[in-house]
Write an enzyme that holds these catalytic residues in place. Structure first.
Site, PDB file in Angstrom:
ATOM      1  N   GLY A  43      13.490   0.504   1.058  1.00 46.63           N
ATOM      2  CA  GLY A  43      11.584   1.237   1.024  1.00 46.63           C
ATOM      3  C   GLY A  43      11.395   1.684  -0.806  1.00 46.63           C
TER       4      GLY A  43
ATOM      5  CE1 TYR B 266       8.002   3.610  12.328  1.00 47.81           C
ATOM      6  CE2 TYR B 266       7.745   5.506  13.823  1.00 47.81           C
ATOM      7  CZ  TYR B 266       7.533   4.954  12.856  1.00 47.81           C
ATOM      8  OH  TYR B 266       8.049   5.959  11.600  1.00 47.81           O
TER       9      TYR B 266
ATOM     10  N   PRO C 231       9.108  13.241   9.287  1.00 45.01           N
ATOM     11  CG  PRO C 231       8.675  12.284   7.100  1.00 45.01           C
ATOM     12  CD  PRO C 231      10.332  12.483   8.171  1.00 45.01           C
TER      13      PRO C 231
HETATM   14  P1  NDP Z   1       5.775   1.502   3.581  1.00 48.12           P
HETATM   15  O1  NDP Z   1       5.545   0.960   4.355  1.00 48.12           O
HETATM   16  O2  NDP Z   1       4.918   1.976   2.241  1.00 48.12           O
HETATM   17  O3  NDP Z   1       7.458   1.621   2.834  1.00 48.12           O
HETATM   18  C1  NDP Z   1       8.187   1.347   3.865  1.00 48.12           C
HETATM   19  C2  NDP Z   1       8.734   0.470   3.283  1.00 48.12           C
HETATM   20  O4  NDP Z   1       9.861  -0.470   3.760  1.00 48.12           O
HETATM   21  C3  NDP Z   1       7.731  -0.932   2.692  1.00 48.12           C
HETATM   22  O5  NDP Z   1       7.773  -0.910   0.996  1.00 48.12           O
HETATM   23  C4  NDP Z   1       8.764  -2.140   3.304  1.00 48.12           C
HETATM   24  O6  NDP Z   1       9.029  -2.714   1.600  1.00 48.12           O
HETATM   25  C5  NDP Z   1      10.187  -2.171   3.858  1.00 48.12           C
HETATM   26  N1  NDP Z   1      10.647  -2.466   4.348  1.00 48.12           N
HETATM   27  C6  NDP Z   1      10.013  -2.892   5.464  1.00 48.12           C
HETATM   28  N2  NDP Z   1      11.055  -4.120   6.144  1.00 48.12           N
HETATM   29  C7  NDP Z   1      11.878  -3.907   5.830  1.00 48.12           C
HETATM   30  C8  NDP Z   1      13.059  -4.630   5.721  1.00 48.12           C
HETATM   31  N3  NDP Z   1      13.015  -5.781   6.995  1.00 48.12           N
HETATM   32  N4  NDP Z   1      13.865  -5.123   4.967  1.00 48.12           N
HETATM   33  C9  NDP Z   1      13.614  -4.360   3.750  1.00 48.12           C
HETATM   34  N5  NDP Z   1      12.422  -3.677   3.539  1.00 48.12           N
HETATM   35  C10 NDP Z   1      11.462  -3.245   4.027  1.00 48.12           C
HETATM   36  O7  NDP Z   1       6.097   3.690   4.691  1.00 48.12           O
HETATM   37  P2  NDP Z   1       6.290   4.367   4.388  1.00 48.12           P
HETATM   38  O8  NDP Z   1       6.631   5.152   3.008  1.00 48.12           O
HETATM   39  O9  NDP Z   1       4.812   5.272   4.553  1.00 48.12           O
HETATM   40  O10 NDP Z   1       7.369   5.454   5.232  1.00 48.12           O
HETATM   41  C11 NDP Z   1       8.656   5.616   4.557  1.00 48.12           C
HETATM   42  C12 NDP Z   1       9.666   6.329   6.118  1.00 48.12           C
HETATM   43  O11 NDP Z   1       8.808   7.404   6.392  1.00 48.12           O
HETATM   44  C13 NDP Z   1       9.877   5.335   6.913  1.00 48.12           C
HETATM   45  O12 NDP Z   1      10.851   5.393   7.730  1.00 48.12           O
HETATM   46  C14 NDP Z   1       8.305   5.219   8.201  1.00 48.12           C
HETATM   47  O13 NDP Z   1       9.381   4.788   9.510  1.00 48.12           O
HETATM   48  C15 NDP Z   1       8.693   7.283   7.593  1.00 48.12           C
HETATM   49  N6  NDP Z   1       7.426   7.726   7.905  1.00 48.12           N
HETATM   50  C16 NDP Z   1       6.520   8.120   7.439  1.00 48.12           C
HETATM   51  C17 NDP Z   1       4.769   8.492   7.828  1.00 48.12           C
HETATM   52  C18 NDP Z   1       3.365   8.530   7.560  1.00 48.12           C
HETATM   53  O14 NDP Z   1       2.675   8.758   7.858  1.00 48.12           O
HETATM   54  N7  NDP Z   1       3.515   7.129   6.314  1.00 48.12           N
HETATM   55  C19 NDP Z   1       5.337   9.736   9.115  1.00 48.12           C
HETATM   56  C20 NDP Z   1       6.477   9.498   9.405  1.00 48.12           C
HETATM   57  C21 NDP Z   1       7.340   9.454   9.498  1.00 48.12           C
HETATM   58  P3  NDP Z   1       8.328  -3.980   0.525  1.00 48.12           P
HETATM   59  O15 NDP Z   1       7.086  -3.109   0.636  1.00 48.12           O
HETATM   60  O16 NDP Z   1       9.392  -4.666  -0.557  1.00 48.12           O
HETATM   61  O17 NDP Z   1       8.247  -5.281   2.299  1.00 48.12           O
END
Ligand code: NDP
Length: 328
Positions: free
Chosen positions: A14, A149, A176
């Protein structure tokens, strides 16, 4: 530092999302050799879904085979706002279960020295006694809107303990609160509160229309800036060696009302029109405080959080500069 290995390969899944981009920024922006900066001998690899679909075990194995990571920060997940969660609980459960299971198992098979995965305070029990802390993750069912989720994420903590018990693995997790920053998802329907409101306010400014915020604006939330969060991940990678997860957040009493968030966005965007609250829309829970006591006791009270208004201004500036390419 606890990374003794001078040829560490740190794989960030990610790696191009909100949190992954922030880690990329911080590791390059901080002085080399400093607490949060790049250390000699470390190779950081940031991968996205185009490198491997982590729902697929074979592609996950190939990714690990290609980079041979010694450490993993596992951020990849199907992530979305309330409405996307409510409509797609099965997809959130299935995709995230597959992703987490494949990543942890590949890490075990490749003898990865440490994995940090990512939970969220929104996976805690709906009826948990406030404040939330690391001991309460499994003490009751999650809110029904995002149970897919939530259960998938909670199983990371279960798996971390089981991998430690059965194979002695050093797997742990971060939890977080609400994150915001550059590279967020600014979609008007499927985003979290801050990026969604920034986009709305930006459009209200362009179109000379009122900036309408859903609900009364009174609920309070803890927001953590992605660049501050990135430092916490780097700290956890280098300095923390325990299976029990750590909540990553500002302090409980640093929560901010949605009204204050909206007013701060108005200032950052330079919006001169009317700010309105649509009180016919539901507010959600008034407050869900999470304790950052464990984090602060370990990372040190001197850890400096970016002031909210300044972090928000940076986020808005990034959004305006990157409007054509941002996730909208
Ligand atoms: P984003 O959606 O910005 O990033 C998540 C990334 O996961 C994407 O960039 C995507 O890659 C990648 N991804 C999704 N599906 C797949 C897959 N099947 N295979 C490979 N890669 C995949 O999320 P965040 O940065 O916000 O979140 C990061 C972590 O933090 C996550 O685990 C989320 O659950 C957790 N989180 C987020 C919060 C928030 O407020 N945003 C709060 C608390 C926890 P690509 O872009 O290349 O498709």
């Amino acid at each position: 530092w606890l990374i003794q290995d001078m040829s560490a390969v740190i794989l960030v899944t990610g790696g191009h999302g909100l949190v992954g981009s922030a880690i990329q920024h911080v590791i390059n922006a901080e002085p080399i050799g400093s607490r949060f900066g790049r250390h000699g001998g470390e190779r950081w690899v940031f991968v996205g879904s185009s490198d491997a679909d982590l729902r697929d075990a074979r592609q996950t194995k190939e990714l690990f085979h290609q980079y041979k990571p010694t450490h993993v920060i596992h951020l990849a997940a199907l992530v979305g706002g309330l409405f996307k969660n409510m409509k797609h609980n099965l997809s959130f459960l299935r995709d995230n279960t597959l992703i987490n299971s494949n990543v942890l198992h590949a890490a075990h098979e490749h003898n990865v020295q440490k994995v940090i995965s990512c939970l969220s305070t929104c996976v805690f029990p709906d009826a948990a006694q406030p404040p939330l802390d690391e001991s309460k993750i499994h003490l009751g069912p999650p809110h029904q809107s995002n149970y897919g989720y939530a259960y998938a994420k909670r199983m990371i903590d279960v798996a971390n303990h089981a991998y430690k018990e059965e194979f002695g693995c050093n797997f742990t997790a971060a939890i977080p609160t609400n994150i915001f920053g550059p590279h967020d998802n600014f979609d008007l329907e499927d985003s979290h509160v801050i990026p969604g409101l920034i986009h709305k306010c930006y459009l209200a400014k362009q179109n000379n229309t009122p900036f309408v915020v859903a609900g009364t604006g009174t609920p309070l939330r803890q927001f953590v800036y992605s660049h501050d969060l990135a430092k916490m991940f780097i700290w956890q990678l280098r300095e923390y060696n325990d299976v029990e997860p750590v909540i990553f957040s500002v302090a409980e009493d640093e929560d901010i009302s949605i009204r204050c968030v909206a007013e701060s966005i108005v200032r950052a965007v330079g919006f001169k029109g009317e700010l309105k609250f649509d009180t016919s829309k539901a507010d959600g829970q008034y407050r869900k405080p999470a304790s950052n006591a464990k984090l602060m006791s370990l990372i040190g009270e001197s850890f400096a959080f970016t002031p909210f208004d300044s972090a928000l201004q940076d986020t808005v500036d990034w959004f305006v500069r990157n409007y054509d390419n941002a996730r909208t």
